[in-house]
Design a protein around this motif. Structure first.
Motif, PDB file in Angstrom:
ATOM      1  N   GLU A 142       0.861  -1.196   0.000  1.00 48.79           N
ATOM      2  CA  GLU A 142       0.000   0.000   0.000  1.00 48.79           C
ATOM      3  C   GLU A 142       0.890   1.236   0.000  1.00 48.79           C
ATOM      4  N   HIS A 169      -0.341   6.201  -1.362  1.00 48.38           N
ATOM      5  CA  HIS A 169      -1.138   6.330  -0.140  1.00 48.38           C
ATOM      6  C   HIS A 169      -1.520   7.811  -0.069  1.00 48.38           C
ATOM      7  N   HIS A 210      -6.973   5.493  -2.907  1.00 53.13           N
ATOM      8  CA  HIS A 210      -6.058   6.557  -2.450  1.00 53.13           C
ATOM      9  C   HIS A 210      -5.569   7.476  -3.568  1.00 53.13           C
ATOM     10  N   HIS A 231     -10.168  -0.613  -1.257  1.00 56.86           N
ATOM     11  CA  HIS A 231     -10.931  -0.188  -0.079  1.00 56.86           C
ATOM     12  C   HIS A 231     -11.360   1.268  -0.242  1.00 56.86           C
ATOM     13  N   ASP A 343     -10.788  -2.983   5.475  1.00 55.63           N
ATOM     14  CA  ASP A 343      -9.833  -2.099   6.148  1.00 55.63           C
ATOM     15  C   ASP A 343     -10.161  -1.960   7.638  1.00 55.63           C
TER      16      ASP A 343
HETATM   17 ZN   LIG Z   1      -5.650   2.721   2.859  1.00 55.14          ZN
END
Ligand SMILES: [Zn+2]
Length: 398
Positions: A142, A169, A210, A231, A343
């Motif tokens: 991530e 991110h 993101h 997510h 998440d």
């Molecule tokens: Zn995240």
């Protein structure tokens, strides 16, 4: 000709009642059966942090947590994608180090619990592992800053078992802009396009949770494979920058990709998000007095352990709020393009009705109540993500 005596009627009724009771007791409830038959897939969790920084064993029922092997088994979750989240302040030159540390810790944890879980590199791996009754764990980086602008590092992470990467991110780094930072490139620059193409070549799943809206559209223009939001929620339900607009949902559907609907409470509910922002605004000046800790590993550990101080406990979103996001994504993108990306993180609240991975059957029940067909529920619970994983990660096996 014989008549049925009143006595035998009572006997028959007793038998029927006993059978009905036994069916219910032994899980013949139609929703239980449907949940058991479904491939259940959560596309985002930060378990690796608990392993590396708390030294916990994922085989134990973990304190103050939502996800561990016992809870995944109880909720009949078949696939748990584990994120290797890279701290943004390690950018530009200390990020890969953390990625290697998390990767080593997580592969060790999987190895230690090999009776219950296996590392999954491909879609075929996932099918093979789940068929054995085990939980498949694909690993995902991530934050694209982890590769420190070096395609060789990307290849190395893939070789070591990473099958997906979230391109950013919360910082805009040297090749892609984030939704949480000022744009540097108005999307993806040339190096960013090279990263996308290399991920296509390697058979890695591109994750656009993101990233900025412009980065998303640039990725779609560049990629030859479907992409995922691992997510995220729907901006039409909660106008949060981390959520996805209807335009993006439509383009995602054309690309063949999937959005994993997030359970994170500030992304689900605008009212809760505002309350959390207010509480954090009060807390921030206190945080700022804390001196920066030079030892990066110690700093990350302390930050990880102190999560959860600034979450309001009133008006928490519920399972119904989560289902509203699923409904909206299905309405705009279609039922073939929606999944789950929880998440759930230790010490942060989850929506009421979902205490942890053990409560996944509540989602199946909620979808059934809202009138989804069994086939559509199976798609949302995991089949859609399996389709993308197989299409992308199996291509070099063919
Ligand atoms: Zn995240």
């Amino acid at each position: 000709m014989s008549k049925i005596s009143p006595f035998s009627c009572v006997q028959m009724l007793t038998v029927v009642l006993i059978f009905a009771f036994a069916s219910f007791t032994f899980g013949q409830d139609p929703v239980d059966r449907l949940h058991r038959e479904s491939l259940v897939w959560d596309c985002h969790n930060d378990l690796a942090y608990r392993v590396l920084y708390e030294r916990l064993d994922i085989g134990d029922r973990l304190p103050a947590g939502h996800v561990d092997i016992p809870r995944l088994q109880e909720g009949q979750v078949d696939v748990q994608v584990v994120a290797l989240f890279i701290q943004n302040y390690l950018y530009p030159d200390k990020a890969a180090r953390q990625a290697f540390q998390l990767l080593e810790a997580m592969t060790g944890a999987i190895e230690k619990n090999s009776a219950a879980v296996e590392l999954a590199r491909t879609g075929s791996d996932i099918e093979r592992i789940v068929a054995k009754g085990k939980i498949a764990m694909p690993l995902a980086i991530e934050g694209g800053h982890a590769i420190e602008n070096d395609l060789e590092l990307l290849r190395k992470f893939h070789e070591l078992g990473v099958s997906s990467m979230t391109l950013t991110h919360n910082i805009s780094h040297d090749w892609a802009d984030s939704s949480a930072d000022k744009p540097r490139w108005d999307g993806l620059n040339d190096l960013g396009r090279k990263v996308v193409k290399e991920m296509n070549r390697l058979g890695m799943v591109i994750d656009v949770s993101h990233v900025s809206d412009k980065t998303f559209f640039d990725v779609i223009e560049t990629t030859e494979d479907p992409v995922i939001f691992s997510h995220s929620g729907c901006r039409a339900v909660n106008p949060h920058r981390r959520n996805v607009s209807d335009d993006m949902l439509q383009v995602l559907a054309q690309n063949g990709g999937v959005i994993g609907i997030v359970f994170e409470v500030t992304f689900l509910s605008p009212k809760y998000h505002q309350a959390a922002q207010k509480l954090r605004a009060i807390g921030r000046p206190i945080y700022q007095k804390v001196p920066v800790i030079e030892d990066m590993d110690l700093r990350i550990t302390i930050e990880h352990l102190s999560q959860g101080r600034d979450w309001p406990l009133e008006n928490l979103p519920t399972l119904d709020d989560l289902l509203d996001h699923i409904d909206h994504a299905v309405k705009i993108a279609g039922v073939d393009h929606v999944g789950l990306g929880a998440d759930m993180y230790p010490r942060t609240p989850s929506p009421l009705g979902i205490r942890g991975a053990h409560d996944y059957p509540n989602i199946t029940r909620g979808l059934k109540k809202r009138g989804y067909s069994e086939e559509d529920i199976k798609k949302i619970m995991g089949q859609n993500f399996l389709r993308v994983w197989k299409q992308v990660t199996d291509k070099n096996l063919r």
